[in-house]
Motif scaffolding. Sequence first.
Motif: not given
Length: 445
Positions: A265-274, A400-403, A305-311, A194-202
Amino acid sequence: MENPALLGGARAIPEFSEDLFAWPIVTEEMEQAVLSVLRSGLISGLQITMEFEREFAGWLGTEYALAHNTGTAAIHSALFGLGVGAGDEVICPSMTYWASCLPVFSLGGTVVLADIDPQTLCINPADFERRISERTKAVVVVHYAGMPADMDRILDIARRHDIRVLEDSSHSHGSLYKGRPTGTMGETAGFSLMSAKSFPIGEGGMLVTNDRVVFERAVAFAHYARHAQVLTIPEIRAGAGVPWGGYKYRMNQLCSAVGRVQLRLYPEQMAQIDRAMNHFWDLLEDVPGIRARRPKQGSGSTMGGWYNPLGYLEPEELGGLSITRFCQAVRAEGFTDCAPGCNRALHTHPLFQSLDVYGSGRPTILANARPGIDVRPDRKTLPVSDTAQSRVFRIPWFKRYIPEQIESFALAFKKVARNYEQLLADDPGDPPEMGNWGTSSIVRP
Ligand SMILES: *Cc1c(COP(=O)(O)O)cnc(C)c1O
């Protein structure tokens, strides 16, 4: 360091680009894919869905993938696929989203809740083992908020006790455990798409397995339109034509068409998120009171894809500062989504204690359990699930990786932690109940 914004200092986060968090990322290719399904009149067909399944299975390296209309449905089918039925017990962590285990009740089984590990927030292997009985059929492992569970120990226990493993990978698309993708280590897995997850398709879900019996049973359960084509095992084929569960869980092809693009698209998105998320944590490495939630570098484990990241908050290092006050101060710095919490523990809900859903004259949790044995969860034996909601806080989920922008968010957390003494004065403390039944609607105090 400058005063916290909450006490009149300048905000750490001036402004940031919308792209930093925008999700899902809808591309023109996705729009075209959806349009072509609409125009061809194939919304209810199977051709595109089956292509998506082939590609999804190829990505993970599993034999089979079976698309569903939700992740909840995929887990329901997976449980049936494993053979969960009358009187069976399924062990599941208490601190998870309800769909990890609630479908067990409608299969005539019962749920036994186990505690989580404070380091991973995933099922505690020792507690899992302690709750095994002669009725235990399966364990559900949730790779909670992207973090892989301790699969070596879990698989070893499951093998020794002949228990089947279902991975709920709804938070961990692409997360690796010691180099292996989550969702490929147990007998079967369910993914929410579902769309809030890290692999959203609707809106959608995916079941994966290498086990032909699990696959055919799942098809028999809720995919009657595929019976003729898929079912080969004589006892299963004998029931072809009508869905055994009385469910119809087919994915609509608007979603499978989006899914095919998303997968590319996912591998590239995941790499950028990571890269973005690790940069954030690297900046906070030595800040007292704050602990990163991510696997050890070099362990081969990753957060996908770091869904719902926590500290993690360590209030002892901050003079006992409450997580409520901590998050309030971070919000004032400009990260307005900062909030304490994770899913509320299921054992605190009446469904797992007292509700009689199916009119059996007893609480549903007991209706199918061993006679004379009370499997209702005892709060005292689930201390980590019970209190995790006040130990973790939400961090920014950078897409996105925007340092330089990521650095301003890290500074917000650093400022708050370093100025804890000033914040203690008006600390309201935590409310008695924290967390929520769905992570996408975490209560904001
Ligand atoms: C989202 C989620 C599900 C259910 O997925 P849906 O697609 O929303 O039905 C199952 N388990 C967990 C842990 C989830 O977070």
